[in-house]
Design a protein around this motif. Sequence first.
Motif: not given
Lengths: 255, 124
Positions: A106, A110, A142, A146, A149-150, A207-208, A211, A215
């Motif tokens: 992630f 990225t 990606f 993502e 990660l969620r 971009s990151v 997310t 969260e």
Amino acid sequence: MSTSDPTPDQQHALAGLIARLADNKYFLGRHYAEWCSGAPTLESAVAAAAMAQDELGHARALYPLLKTLVEQPGPEVEPETRTAFVNLPFLDTSFASWEDFITANFLIDTALTTIFEAAVTSSYEPLAGRSRKTIQEERMHFAHGEAWLRRLAREGGAVRSATEASLLRAWPETLCWFGPTGDGDPLFASGALDATPDTLRARFLASVGPTLTAESLQLPLRQTASGAWELTEPLPWDRWDAATYRLAPALVPTP
Amino acid sequence: MATPMRSGATPPAGAASSAAAEYPRDPLWDALRDVPDPELAISLVDMGLIVSARLDGDCARIELTYTAMGCPAMDMIQEDMHARLLQLPGVASVEIETVWEPVWTKARLTLEGRDALLLSGVSV
């Protein structure tokens, strides 16, 4: 920059960029591959294999460019004989956990893609051409990073804590990897990249950031009223090495 | 012998998915139609991997792309191309350059290629 008349500084900077991209791709691929049979689900094991193949392919497409950019090509331009790797420290060793895999997937992957996106119109045509294909292949990476990660964040408890700890470990070195703050970046000046390190960092955060924030992961960033993303803690530039774009290990305070 | 056909001869990346690519008919391209993709029952030309093919003296110069930068069959594909092209009268050597533009997409498949992939159970 036209490829025919770069200044020595620009040529040196370009060679450094290609080496950093290639080395990070190479080690991402190797470490992804180590999880082909150890990922938590069959689907993610297959994804790890596919992403490993992609990353090693990206590295294989980049290393030959070094031969044309360094004055005396030697063993350091071949991944098999190279010893002076300039990958991020997070990739120095195998991933200790699936959380580390997803952090690399992630954050670091990225960050690399952010550079390729800035090189689509690069004055260095060999990089521009490779960038478009790389970006195409990175979309799936990606999405994988993502989604996982969620999932890890929503597990709660020890899994969430381990995910946050892993992200925090990679965070400063990934942010510093774009280069130092301020003007005068030779890669931007030459047109090799279309943005300064500060702008690249901002693009990466954009971009990151959504997310991470959605969260509620405790990373030092926030979104301003204007919608921009910014860091809430200074980066450790005192530990940054301009030759390798790596951070030295943080000193552990003695009790 | 062959007419240089660069990316302009084929649909651009992002073209409508219903469009099918067409490639030249000449000895070089036809010879490459004999070379199958090692992983699928489809020729390199129908797969859209050949970007250009031209004869430069007695040297066949080919621009080749792949569906993925990590394609594990790169060497095999190039060896098969060498072997087939060297069978052509007037071809004494083969130079293959790997290119990443145009970026490969399904729009580079020919109609025959699409049908072959569908028969193989591959969604296009």
